[in-house]
Motif scaffolding. Structure first.
Motif, PDB file in Angstrom:
ATOM      1  N   MET A  85      47.136  74.852  -6.179  1.00  0.00           N
ATOM      2  CA  MET A  85      46.534  74.306  -7.401  1.00  0.00           C
ATOM      3  C   MET A  85      46.323  75.465  -8.351  1.00  0.00           C
ATOM      4  SD  MET A  85      43.653  72.238  -5.257  1.00  0.00           S
ATOM      5  CE  MET A  85      44.011  71.970  -3.509  1.00  0.00           C
ATOM      6  N   LEU A  86      47.103  75.506  -9.401  1.00  0.00           N
ATOM      7  CA  LEU A  86      47.100  76.686 -10.272  1.00  0.00           C
ATOM      8  C   LEU A  86      46.877  76.325 -11.735  1.00  0.00           C
ATOM      9  CD1 LEU A  86      50.188  78.585  -8.843  1.00  0.00           C
ATOM     10  CD2 LEU A  86      47.809  79.248  -8.590  1.00  0.00           C
ATOM     11  N   GLU A  87      46.019  77.093 -12.382  1.00  0.00           N
ATOM     12  CA  GLU A  87      45.873  77.054 -13.835  1.00  0.00           C
ATOM     13  C   GLU A  87      45.606  75.659 -14.384  1.00  0.00           C
ATOM     14  OE1 GLU A  87      48.845  79.469 -15.967  1.00  0.00           O
ATOM     15  OE2 GLU A  87      49.442  80.139 -13.963  1.00  0.00           O
ATOM     16  N   ASN A  88      44.942  74.828 -13.617  1.00  0.00           N
ATOM     17  CA  ASN A  88      44.599  73.518 -14.142  1.00  0.00           C
ATOM     18  C   ASN A  88      43.250  73.577 -14.844  1.00  0.00           C
ATOM     19  OD1 ASN A  88      46.795  71.826 -12.848  1.00  0.00           O
ATOM     20  ND2 ASN A  88      45.923  72.931 -11.095  1.00  0.00           N
ATOM     21  N   ASP A 128      44.243  75.515   4.324  1.00  0.00           N
ATOM     22  CA  ASP A 128      45.308  76.454   3.998  1.00  0.00           C
ATOM     23  C   ASP A 128      45.887  76.226   2.606  1.00  0.00           C
ATOM     24  OD1 ASP A 128      45.324  77.655   6.687  1.00  0.00           O
ATOM     25  OD2 ASP A 128      45.949  75.644   7.264  1.00  0.00           O
ATOM     26  N   SER A 129      45.017  75.954   1.663  1.00  0.00           N
ATOM     27  CA  SER A 129      45.499  75.722   0.303  1.00  0.00           C
ATOM     28  C   SER A 129      45.036  76.846  -0.607  1.00  0.00           C
ATOM     29  CB  SER A 129      44.978  74.391  -0.220  1.00  0.00           C
ATOM     30  OG  SER A 129      45.564  73.350   0.518  1.00  0.00           O
ATOM     31  N   TYR A 130      45.644  76.885  -1.773  1.00  0.00           N
ATOM     32  CA  TYR A 130      45.392  77.986  -2.693  1.00  0.00           C
ATOM     33  C   TYR A 130      44.933  77.420  -4.024  1.00  0.00           C
ATOM     34  CZ  TYR A 130      46.377  82.157  -5.472  1.00  0.00           C
ATOM     35  OH  TYR A 130      46.286  83.222  -6.299  1.00  0.00           O
ATOM     36  N   ILE A 131      43.744  77.816  -4.448  1.00  0.00           N
ATOM     37  CA  ILE A 131      43.194  77.307  -5.706  1.00  0.00           C
ATOM     38  C   ILE A 131      43.011  78.506  -6.625  1.00  0.00           C
ATOM     39  CG2 ILE A 131      41.236  76.121  -6.782  1.00  0.00           C
ATOM     40  CD1 ILE A 131      41.709  75.609  -3.118  1.00  0.00           C
ATOM     41  N   SER A 135      38.861  73.861   4.909  1.00  0.00           N
ATOM     42  CA  SER A 135      38.811  75.143   5.602  1.00  0.00           C
ATOM     43  C   SER A 135      40.007  76.027   5.276  1.00  0.00           C
ATOM     44  CB  SER A 135      38.758  74.916   7.113  1.00  0.00           C
ATOM     45  OG  SER A 135      37.571  74.218   7.414  1.00  0.00           O
ATOM     46  N   ARG A 136      39.764  77.316   5.427  1.00  0.00           N
ATOM     47  CA  ARG A 136      40.803  78.342   5.237  1.00  0.00           C
ATOM     48  C   ARG A 136      41.486  78.231   3.872  1.00  0.00           C
ATOM     49  NH1 ARG A 136      41.800  76.189  10.059  1.00  0.00           N
ATOM     50  NH2 ARG A 136      43.807  75.350   9.396  1.00  0.00           N
ATOM     51  N   SER A 154      32.684  72.862   6.192  1.00  0.00           N
ATOM     52  CA  SER A 154      33.786  73.625   5.598  1.00  0.00           C
ATOM     53  C   SER A 154      33.699  75.074   6.067  1.00  0.00           C
ATOM     54  CB  SER A 154      33.696  73.586   4.068  1.00  0.00           C
ATOM     55  OG  SER A 154      33.767  72.261   3.618  1.00  0.00           O
ATOM     56  N   GLU A 155      34.807  75.582   6.578  1.00  0.00           N
ATOM     57  CA  GLU A 155      34.748  76.917   7.183  1.00  0.00           C
ATOM     58  C   GLU A 155      35.787  77.859   6.621  1.00  0.00           C
ATOM     59  OE1 GLU A 155      35.122  76.235  11.319  1.00  0.00           O
ATOM     60  OE2 GLU A 155      33.128  75.330  11.491  1.00  0.00           O
ATOM     61  N   SER A 156      35.405  79.123   6.642  1.00  0.00           N
ATOM     62  CA  SER A 156      36.350  80.203   6.374  1.00  0.00           C
ATOM     63  C   SER A 156      37.096  80.074   5.058  1.00  0.00           C
ATOM     64  CB  SER A 156      37.385  80.305   7.506  1.00  0.00           C
ATOM     65  OG  SER A 156      36.734  80.408   8.736  1.00  0.00           O
ATOM     66  N   ASN A 157      36.437  79.584   4.050  1.00  0.00           N
ATOM     67  CA  ASN A 157      37.048  79.638   2.732  1.00  0.00           C
ATOM     68  C   ASN A 157      36.746  81.000   2.122  1.00  0.00           C
ATOM     69  OD1 ASN A 157      38.027  76.782   2.342  1.00  0.00           O
ATOM     70  ND2 ASN A 157      35.884  76.433   2.899  1.00  0.00           N
ATOM     71  N   PHE A 158      37.587  81.413   1.214  1.00  0.00           N
ATOM     72  CA  PHE A 158      37.461  82.751   0.660  1.00  0.00           C
ATOM     73  C   PHE A 158      37.443  82.691  -0.861  1.00  0.00           C
ATOM     74  CE2 PHE A 158      39.586  86.877  -0.493  1.00  0.00           C
ATOM     75  CZ  PHE A 158      38.486  87.654  -0.203  1.00  0.00           C
ATOM     76  N   PHE A 159      36.398  83.267  -1.438  1.00  0.00           N
ATOM     77  CA  PHE A 159      36.255  83.221  -2.898  1.00  0.00           C
ATOM     78  C   PHE A 159      36.301  84.625  -3.464  1.00  0.00           C
ATOM     79  CE2 PHE A 159      34.933  78.817  -3.497  1.00  0.00           C
ATOM     80  CZ  PHE A 159      34.581  78.462  -2.212  1.00  0.00           C
TER      81      PHE A 159
END
Lengths: 254, 232, 396
Positions: free
Chosen positions: C227-230, C250-253, C271-272, C293-298
């Motif tokens: 999910m990019l630049e929305n 395993d998604s990318y925001i 997660s992730r 929700s686990e192991s998300n990275f900001f």
């Protein structure tokens, strides 16, 4: 009574504090409009806080000073003779209208300047003015010593503006194991500042932040009935101190 | 009885702790100037305010032979609102009274008030304020004048004019009740003298009698004799 | 052949009703191009069962008359272009659409207008199709009786690009669909979601705007979504979110903008996932990360003037914050490396209380809340320790 109202108005408009009051609203609200983008949630919250801070404070202080300082002059008026009723209510109306005028002009001009619609908030500000002038009259009539009056007036302001909310939070944190929704709703009614805050919260749709779990709140405040309920409570907040204050004034040795 | 404008019997006023007026009997007649004398705190102002209805007495019998509308009052510290003009103040009082001040122009002329008619009250000196006070109290005709320390702050010339005014009012049939500290003034003016001490009317008589009875040169001395006698 | 039909079209342009589109399609050969002049055609259902290009000139109107699908495609390589397609039917058992493609491949729906269809574009078991530059609008009132703007079911490799979609139930709905690209669309005023993923892995959506939807984007039960630049704006209401991640991993925001939503990002059993460079501004809550929700990275996200930066219902967390900018952070930077010396805890005590007692929202603007925040600064013990950014940025 009309004569007294106009005389109070005239007297007030020539007071430098009257000008200062309006100017401070003009400057501060312009600052908020200028820095905070008007759509920003936080900007509208600061504007609300400005009103909730200054209007009660000024109304209380101005109301009690005007009542107490003019006490000796009331002897002249009463000896004319004029009834205590028209002096009391004329003074109340004159002061409240004068303060509201200053507030509405200050904030209105700046909102026109930045073309922001703050009519709802200004309306509530006017109601708050009437409420706190009433409260100041009540205090001025029940307390004897001048210094005491100003002390208590500031205390009352602090109580409504700050201490009350602290108390609500304290209650919530201490009793968090019990269902408190109804209590919170009820507590809100007993502080006119919080009632106004709630009305703005509903109008600005900040209450959406409660999600579905705020259902009880919606039940009491959400619909048009909620707004009229709040309005009714604000009117009670005007009338109750005013009538009690007059009751005392009528029986008082001047 | 018909000559009486005011008769008070057994007037008492007490606040929670202290008794301000113990037992006051007083009669005020038409065409007379009555002086209320007494040390500070003897209840003179309270008495005037009770007659006006500003203070509610604890118990009393009060006959007023006149209407409230016919009482004029000149307070000691009127504290007029600072931001309005003298002319505005006078017109405020007229519109509250709903009639024009009959003697207004004459009073303004006599007490030379016109020079500061357009000034705000806060710009006035104490004497000027007192002149305004006189004008506001005397602009309408009345039957009973209650004056609280009326000559305070007046210069001698104005005080003279004021005393003349009082005499003229008396001759027109009005009753005047005033408080004062200045014995000579009381001696000149008063037909009747009321001495109040600690909430009692100690004596009501005419000044000349007091001087003769006290075997004194003047009122001051006579009262001094009375005072010593009382202490003894 | 092409020229013949074009001439035919021009000849009959003043008598548009006389053109029988059904007949034209019937007699056309595969890979023919049919051109239809301007006019209003009450067509019922047009069935296209062979590869054809059908073009409208001057936006002719195809009216399904509320029967079934207005256009139904059951063949590969069909191109529909330049029509105003209206009036698909409504049924409680079947899903009728303005254009329905079943088992199509390499089909294109482009430069059309869609009005008042239950569903506007509906793709079933199709591959490598392209929905491009359409203006799609409807007037949905209730979730139960309305359909979606673009609906993809069991598809693969679909491109949805440059469309404007408004007033449907979901702007774009994607289920069991993989390897799709959603790009440059504007999805607004839909009564449920602007974009809705269900069980759809390996999809990508880029540079879309989601405005005034009940919830901007809901991504559910899916993996590997990019999910990019929305732009997620103004999803404001009692249960409105900018972005809802439900069972997403395993998604990318990255580099999205969240503005004026009741909640900016909600993670429910997500997660992730990696959140980088997003700008989260003027929301009620910036983040609501539920305990499942686990192991998300900001990292490198910017949080500005939100009423609350973060909320959770958990006591501890495995989610990591590093090097984000928080406008409520007032720490020092004594060694001038641009990173604050003390950590920032985005979850405030008041946020926790509000979560428990929503009625406390009335105190939102109250100076007491500000005082509480100052108190938390002085006595950090007060702050719930769940979330922590150990390297908060000093500048954006």
């Amino acid at each position: 009574m009309k004569t007294i109202i106009f005389y109070e108005l005239k007297e007030m408009i020539r007071n430098k504090w009257w000008l200062g009051y309006g100017l401070s609203f003009f400057i501060l609200s312009s600052l908020i409009f200028h820095t905070g983008v008007t759509e920003s949630l936080r900007a509208s919250a600061s504007l609300l806080n400005l009103v909730l801070l200054l209007v009660p404070l000024f109304s209380l202080v101005f109301g009690s000073i005007s009542f107490v300082e003019n006490m000796p002059f009331q002897e002249v008026l009463l000896a004319i003779p004029t009834s205590r009723f028209s002096i009391f209510f004329g003074k109340w109306l004159g002061l409240s209208i004068g303060l509201s005028l200053s507030f509405v002009l200050g904030m209105g001009v700046s909102s026109l300047w930045y073309s922001v619609n703050v009519v709802f908030l200004m309306g509530l500000g006017v109601v708050l003015t009437f409420i706190f002038v009433s409260i100041s009259f009540l205090l001025s009539n029940f307390l004897k010593k001048k210094e005491l009056i100003f002390g208590i007036v500031l205390l009352i302001w602090l109580l409504f503006f700050l201490v009350y909310d602290v108390a609500i939070m304290a209650i919530v944190s201490l009793l968090s194991d019990y269902p408190l929704e109804k209590l919170i709703v009820l507590l809100v009614f007993f502080n006119p500042i919080d009632v106004v805050r709630t009305m703005v919260t509903i109008q600005e749709d900040l209450s959406a932040m409660m999600g579905y779990s705020g259902a009880l709140f919606y039940k009491y405040f959400g619909s048009g009935m909620g707004v009229s309920l709040c309005g009714g409570i604000l009117i009670l907040w005007i009338l109750f101190p005013l009538i009690l204050g007059y009751w005392k004034y009528k029986r008082k040795d001047l | 009885m018909d000559d009486l404008v005011l008769e008070i019997q057994g007037l008492r006023k007490s606040y929670k702790k202290q008794c301000v007026l113990q037992h006051v009997n007083l009669q005020v007649q038409h065409s007379s100037i009555c002086a209320l004398l007494g040390p500070n705190g003897s209840g003179k102002t309270t008495l005037l305010k009770i007659i006006l209805g500003l203070i509610y007495p604890t118990s009393y019998i009060l006959f007023k032979n006149i209407d409230k509308e016919d009482i004029r009052y000149m307070p000691q510290h009127p504290n007029f609102p600072p931001n309005i003009k003298v002319s505005e103040l006078l017109s405020l009082i007229q519109s509250l009274k709903k009639q024009k001040g009959e003697d207004l122009e004459e009073l303004i002329y006599t007490f030379s008030v016109e020079s500061f008619l357009d000034k705000c009250i806060r710009e006035l000196s104490g004497g000027m304020k007192q002149r305004v006070n006189i004008v506001q109290a005397f602009m309408f005709p009345g039957y009973l004048y209650l004056l609280d320390e009326p000559t305070m702050g007046l210069d001698p010339h104005v005080a003279f004019l004021f005393k003349n005014l009082l005499r003229r009012k008396r001759d027109q049939g009005a009753a005047i009740l005033f408080t004062s500290h200045i014995m000579s003034e009381v001696e000149q003016l008063a037909d009747e003298l009321v001495l109040m001490i600690e909430g009692y009317v100690y004596m009501q008589s005419d000044p000349q009698t007091i001087i003769t009875e006290g075997d004194a040169m003047n009122l001051e001395q006579a009262l001094h004799h009375y005072w010593i006698a009382k202490v003894d | 052949m092409n020229i013949f039909f074009l001439l035919l079209g021009i000849c009959f342009s003043n008598f548009a009703y006389a053109i029988d589109i059904h007949h034209l399609i019937e007699i056309a050969k595969p890979f023919d191009e049919i051109t239809i002049p301007f006019g209003a055609y009450k067509v019922g259902t047009i069935l296209i069962d062979k590869p054809l290009t059908i073009k409208g000139i001057g936006m002719p109107i195809l009216d399904g008359q509320g029967e079934k699908n207005t256009v139904k495609i059951e063949a590969p390589d069909v191109i529909i272009e330049g029509f105003e397609i209206i009036g698909s039917g409504y049924s409680e058992v079947a899903e009728y659409a303005g254009v329905k493609i079943e088992a199509g491949e390499r089909c294109e729906v482009k430069n059309n207008k869609f009005n008042n269809n239950t569903y506007s574009v509906f793709l079933v078991k199709s591959k490598d199709c392209r929905i491009f530059n359409n203006i799609i609008s409807a007037d949905a009132k209730y979730e139960a009786t309305s359909g979606n703007g673009v609906h993809l079911w069991n598809c693969k490799g679909i491109i949805v690009e440059d469309n404007v979609i408004r007033g449907h139930r979901d702007g774009i709905y994607i289920e069991f669909t993989t390897d799709s690209m959603i790009k440059n669309n504007l999805s607004e005023q839909n009564i449920r979601y602007g974009l809705h993923f269900m069980y759809s892995h390996r999809n990508k959506y880029v540079r879309n705007s989601f405005l005034n939807n009940q919830t901007g984007v809901a991504v559910m039960y899916s993996k590997n979504i990019e999910m990019l630049e929305n732009d997620f704006q103004k999803s404001w209401g009692r249960s409105s979110y900018g972005l809802l991640l439900k069972d997403i991993s395993d998604s990318y925001i990255g580099y999205n903008s969240f503005r004026g939503n009741t909640m900016g990002i909600v993670c429910d059993a997500a997660s992730r996932n990696i959140f980088i460079g997003n700008s989260v501004k003027d929301n009620g809550w910036a983040l609501n990360i539920l305990g499942n929700s686990e192991s998300n990275f900001f990292k490198n996200n910017v949080f500005i003037s939100n009423f609350f930066d973060a909320m959770t219902n958990a006591e501890r967390t495995t989610n990591v914050f590093w090097g984000n900018y928080w406008n409520l952070y007032f720490g020092y930077d004594l060694n001038y490396d641009g990173i604050g010396d003390s950590p920032y805890r985005p979850m405030k005590m008041f946020a926790k209380w509000v979560a428990k007692y929503p009625e406390l929202t009335v105190l939102l603007g109250s100076p007491v809340v500000e005082f509480l925040e100052i108190a938390e600064k002085v006595f950090p013990i007060l702050t719930p320790i769940t979330f922590m950014d150990s390297a908060p940025l000093m500048r954006r």
